[in-house]
Design a protein around this motif. Structure first.
Motif, mmCIF file in Angstrom:
data_model
loop_
_atom_site.group_PDB
_atom_site.id
_atom_site.type_symbol
_atom_site.label_atom_id
_atom_site.label_comp_id
_atom_site.label_asym_id
_atom_site.label_seq_id
_atom_site.Cartn_x
_atom_site.Cartn_y
_atom_site.Cartn_z
ATOM 1 N N CYS A 128 0.972 -1.639 0.610
ATOM 2 C CA CYS A 128 -0.046 0.101 0.183
ATOM 3 C C CYS A 128 0.270 0.921 0.014
ATOM 4 N N GLN A 129 2.483 1.304 0.321
ATOM 5 C CA GLN A 129 3.318 2.281 0.284
ATOM 6 C C GLN A 129 3.598 2.574 -0.548
ATOM 7 N N PHE A 130 3.812 1.722 -1.546
ATOM 8 C CA PHE A 130 4.420 1.853 -2.924
ATOM 9 C C PHE A 130 2.849 2.460 -4.049
ATOM 10 N N LEU A 131 2.086 2.257 -3.496
ATOM 11 C CA LEU A 131 0.577 2.450 -4.175
ATOM 12 C C LEU A 131 0.430 3.743 -3.634
ATOM 13 N N GLY A 132 -0.070 4.146 -3.050
ATOM 14 C CA GLY A 132 -0.178 5.128 -2.164
ATOM 15 C C GLY A 132 -1.734 5.137 -1.725
ATOM 16 N N LEU A 133 -1.895 3.671 -1.874
ATOM 17 C CA LEU A 133 -3.345 3.575 -0.668
ATOM 18 C C LEU A 133 -3.116 4.329 0.888
ATOM 19 N N ILE A 134 -4.212 4.252 0.930
ATOM 20 C CA ILE A 134 -4.059 4.763 2.758
ATOM 21 C C ILE A 134 -4.684 3.635 3.354
ATOM 22 N N VAL A 135 -3.530 2.856 4.382
ATOM 23 C CA VAL A 135 -4.316 1.792 5.121
ATOM 24 C C VAL A 135 -4.960 1.932 6.508
ATOM 25 N N THR A 136 -6.126 0.873 6.762
ATOM 26 C CA THR A 136 -6.858 1.983 7.603
ATOM 27 C C THR A 136 -7.197 0.413 8.653
ATOM 28 N N PRO A 137 -5.949 -0.272 9.331
ATOM 29 C CA PRO A 137 -5.998 -1.060 10.356
ATOM 30 C C PRO A 137 -7.035 -1.230 11.148
ATOM 31 N N LEU A 138 -7.907 -2.318 11.945
ATOM 32 C CA LEU A 138 -9.064 -2.576 12.855
ATOM 33 C C LEU A 138 -8.514 -3.897 13.194
ATOM 34 N N ASN A 139 -8.599 -3.482 14.315
ATOM 35 C CA ASN A 139 -8.786 -4.989 15.790
ATOM 36 C C ASN A 139 -9.391 -5.934 14.836
ATOM 37 N N TRP A 140 -8.642 -7.400 15.187
ATOM 38 C CA TRP A 140 -8.616 -8.382 14.232
ATOM 39 C C TRP A 140 -9.768 -9.289 15.266
ATOM 40 N N ARG A 141 -9.780 -8.306 16.667
ATOM 41 C CA ARG A 141 -11.996 -9.021 17.202
ATOM 42 C C ARG A 141 -12.505 -8.148 16.496
ATOM 43 N N ALA A 142 -12.585 -7.019 15.800
ATOM 44 C CA ALA A 142 -13.297 -5.795 15.646
ATOM 45 C C ALA A 142 -14.936 -6.633 15.338
ATOM 46 N N LYS A 143 -16.227 -6.221 15.174
ATOM 47 C CA LYS A 143 -17.993 -6.678 15.498
ATOM 48 C C LYS A 143 -17.840 -6.041 14.172
ATOM 49 N N ALA A 144 -19.345 -6.534 13.128
ATOM 50 C CA ALA A 144 -19.148 -6.512 12.451
ATOM 51 C C ALA A 144 -19.835 -4.775 12.008
ATOM 52 N N ASP A 145 -20.531 -4.546 13.849
ATOM 53 C CA ASP A 145 -21.297 -3.115 13.267
ATOM 54 C C ASP A 145 -19.414 -2.223 13.969
ATOM 55 N N GLU A 146 -19.156 -2.818 14.054
ATOM 56 C CA GLU A 146 -17.053 -1.587 14.050
ATOM 57 C C GLU A 146 -16.494 -1.299 12.703
ATOM 58 N N ILE A 147 -16.814 -2.266 12.023
ATOM 59 C CA ILE A 147 -16.316 -2.701 10.549
ATOM 60 C C ILE A 147 -17.191 -1.845 9.962
ATOM 61 N N ASP A 148 -18.357 -1.622 9.620
ATOM 62 C CA ASP A 148 -19.503 -0.685 8.980
ATOM 63 C C ASP A 148 -19.365 0.480 9.432
ATOM 64 N N PHE A 149 -18.632 0.982 11.516
ATOM 65 C CA PHE A 149 -18.234 1.909 11.543
ATOM 66 C C PHE A 149 -17.301 2.645 11.063
ATOM 67 N N ALA A 150 -16.481 1.424 10.510
ATOM 68 C CA ALA A 150 -14.683 2.101 9.962
ATOM 69 C C ALA A 150 -14.737 2.462 8.414
ATOM 70 N N LEU A 151 -15.891 2.035 8.071
ATOM 71 C CA LEU A 151 -15.538 1.487 6.236
ATOM 72 C C LEU A 151 -17.009 2.604 6.221
ATOM 73 N N GLU A 152 -17.704 2.926 6.690
ATOM 74 C CA GLU A 152 -18.963 4.161 6.574
ATOM 75 C C GLU A 152 -17.000 6.214 6.784
ATOM 76 N N ASP A 153 -17.250 5.306 7.856
ATOM 77 C CA ASP A 153 -16.072 6.432 8.254
ATOM 78 C C ASP A 153 -15.110 6.916 6.784
ATOM 79 N N SER A 154 -14.259 5.935 6.885
ATOM 80 C CA SER A 154 -13.625 6.210 5.937
ATOM 81 C C SER A 154 -13.506 6.129 4.418
ATOM 82 N N GLY A 155 -14.859 5.641 4.363
ATOM 83 C CA GLY A 155 -14.474 5.245 2.665
ATOM 84 C C GLY A 155 -14.298 4.601 2.474
ATOM 85 N N ALA A 156 -13.580 3.394 2.735
ATOM 86 C CA ALA A 156 -12.496 2.497 1.885
ATOM 87 C C ALA A 156 -13.200 2.283 1.170
#
Length: 505
Positions: free
Chosen positions: A72-100
């Motif tokens: 991602c550093q080579f491509l200019g992509l923005i790594v947006t990592p979450l805890n691998w224990r994240a729940k579905a609603d936390e993933i939804d929030f991050a996807l909406e907030d970041s626009g991943a």
């Protein structure tokens, strides 16, 4: 300042045959890893991702995840990592907030991703798919990003509100890694236990710093004390950079022995305060050349550094090489309204730091609360002693006001930690009709120590009467976050399990 892709290529050219990464049977030199990262970057370039896109990762510290970070550093992509224990609603929030624009996951997070409503409309790739991509051949990757581009967006852990995105540029990420190398006196070829998660600033810093010195990043996907001890012994790990909880678990594991960790010459910790008791035991057991207390945050990697942590327990030292700090009066928003020597106040850090973020992602309200006149107000409390060293006493929200007196939980915890009958301890303030709040100590005990024993220890240690706990609660476990921070709020909310007495076992 170099972008991170160029920085990685420079590492490959300096140390092409040096061991770069280890994960189980995977052992790659820098030249070999560059080939894998190049193949992955080429594959990602064919799926519609473009420069400046966020990609959400929900993965453990696998070599596939570390490789994805570099691609991602080579491509200019923005790594947006979450805890691998994240729940579905936390993933939804991050996807909406970041626009991943894509989601990367593994077995441990597969079900949460499957249940995420927003993830269903995005490309999804498993760790196995990443490994398959890296089996291909591709021209050597060239950087499509520069030092001013966004590299990473970490999410701060939300306690009373939604998590806040902390976007960081390539230049800030690399500056933090260079400072990490300098402040920890890393030598060429250090071997680092890669266990701090790559959704946490400590984990990312370890990964990038390792590349700068031709070092080896030894992956431990999730912390397990027995497996960590095996890797330290087998891979001759030379430095550990962990949160205090993980040190505690290593030291108290039944298979721990000083000779098994003899290769370790440097200890570093961050993420939480370390009790005096644990600090002393680690120093006596490891006898490290260097014992660093690193105080910082996701927003600004380094605030202060103490390179002789064991010789001055509790000291967070002085400002890092890219930083200047102050302690201002509690409640003030004026960076020039300094607290007196020894007076507790709020710790602030200069936003001009090469390591600093520039503001939260789409959160002007959070910026308005934390950034004033070019200074970042950390929300941490502390004081500067007569030597000029900083002592961090806790979070402003954790301060216990009892009978009009301020009590720092950290000070009480450090006192209690020195009793041999205390395995772990957390101190909070609980409501009281007379005092407003009373000091309460939650203790995971070792042996048959009693409340009376601990109260006597506090008195004999010279702890002021108003700081002595009025109650001791013996618990099965002290609640902590996934990276080992004490979760005092859960204790305040009553979310704990009291230790079972023998007659109830």
């Amino acid at each position: 300042m170099l972008d991170l892709g160029t920085s990685f290529i420079a590492s490959v050219e300096r140390d092409p045959d040096a061991l770069a990464i280890v994960d189980g049977d995977i052992r790659l030199s820098y030249r070999q890893w560059y080939g894998k990262v190049s193949a992955l970057a080429a594959a990602l370039g064919t799926i519609g991702l473009k420069h400046g896109d966020h990609v959400l990762t929900v993965m453990q510290n696998r070599w596939e995840n570390a490789s994805l970070h570099w691609a991602c550093q080579f491509l200019g992509l923005i790594v947006t990592p979450l805890n691998w224990r994240a729940k579905a609603d936390e993933i939804d929030f991050a996807l909406e907030d970041s626009g991943a624009r894509a989601v990367f996951y593994e077995v441990s997070s597969q079900e949460a991703v499957r249940q995420s409503r927003r993830a269903q409309n995005l490309p999804q790739f498993s760790a196995h798919a990443l490994a398959d991509f890296m089996e291909g051949c591709a021209p050597e990757a060239t950087p499509a990003a520069d030092a001013a581009d966004w590299s990473l967006m970490l999410y701060t852990s939300g306690t009373t509100s939604k998590p806040k995105g902390v976007p960081r540029r390539h230049r800030a990420e690399r500056a933090g890694a260079v400072a990490h190398v300098a402040q920890n006196l890393y030598r060429h070829g250090e071997r680092t236990l890669g266990v701090m998660p790559l959704y946490h600033t400590m984990g990312v810093r370890s990964l990038i710093a390792s590349s700068l010195i031709g070092g080896a990043f030894i992956c431990l996907p999730r912390f397990d004390a027995a497996r960590a001890l095996d890797l330290i012994e087998q891979e001759k790990i030379t430095n550990l950079y962990l949160v205090p909880t993980l040190y505690h678990d290593l030291l108290h594991h039944e298979r721990f022995a000083a000779e098994r960790v003899a290769s370790v010459t440097k200890l570093g910790y961050a993420g939480a305060s370390m009790t005096d008791g644990l600090l002393h035991r680690l120093d006596q057991t490891f006898r490290p050349e260097l014992f660093v207390n690193h105080y910082g945050s996701s927003e600004i990697y380094t605030f202060t550094i103490e390179q002789k942590a064991a010789s001055k327990p509790g000291s967070a030292g002085r400002a890092g090489i890219n930083q200047t700090i102050r302690v201002v009066k509690l409640g003030s928003r004026n960076p020039d309204e300094l607290a007196a020597i020894g007076e507790e106040g709020e710790i602030i850090a200069l936003m001009k730091s090469d390591e600093a973020f520039e503001g939260y992602w789409k959160r002007p309200d959070a910026d308005a609360k934390s950034i004033h006149n070019g200074w970042y107000f950390t929300g941490d409390t502390g004081f500067v002693d007569r030597d000029g060293d900083l002592f961090v006493t806790g979070r402003a929200d954790d301060m216990i006001i009892t009978g009009g007196e301020n009590v720092s939980p950290v000070e009480v915890e450090s006192c209690l930690s020195l009793h041999e009958g205390v395995a772990e301890v957390a101190v909070v303030g609980l409501p009281d009709e007379r005092w407003g709040k009373i000091v309460v100590a939650f203790v995971k005990r070792r042996g048959s120590v009693t409340a009376e024993d601990l109260d006597r220890h506090c008195r004999d240690s010279g702890l002021a009467n108003f700081r002595r706990p009025r109650r001791f609660v013996f618990v099965e476990e002290i609640p902590k976050s996934p990276v080992g921070k004490l979760l005092r709020r859960l204790l305040v909310a009553g979310e704990y399990t009291e230790e079972r007495t023998p007659e109830h076992q």
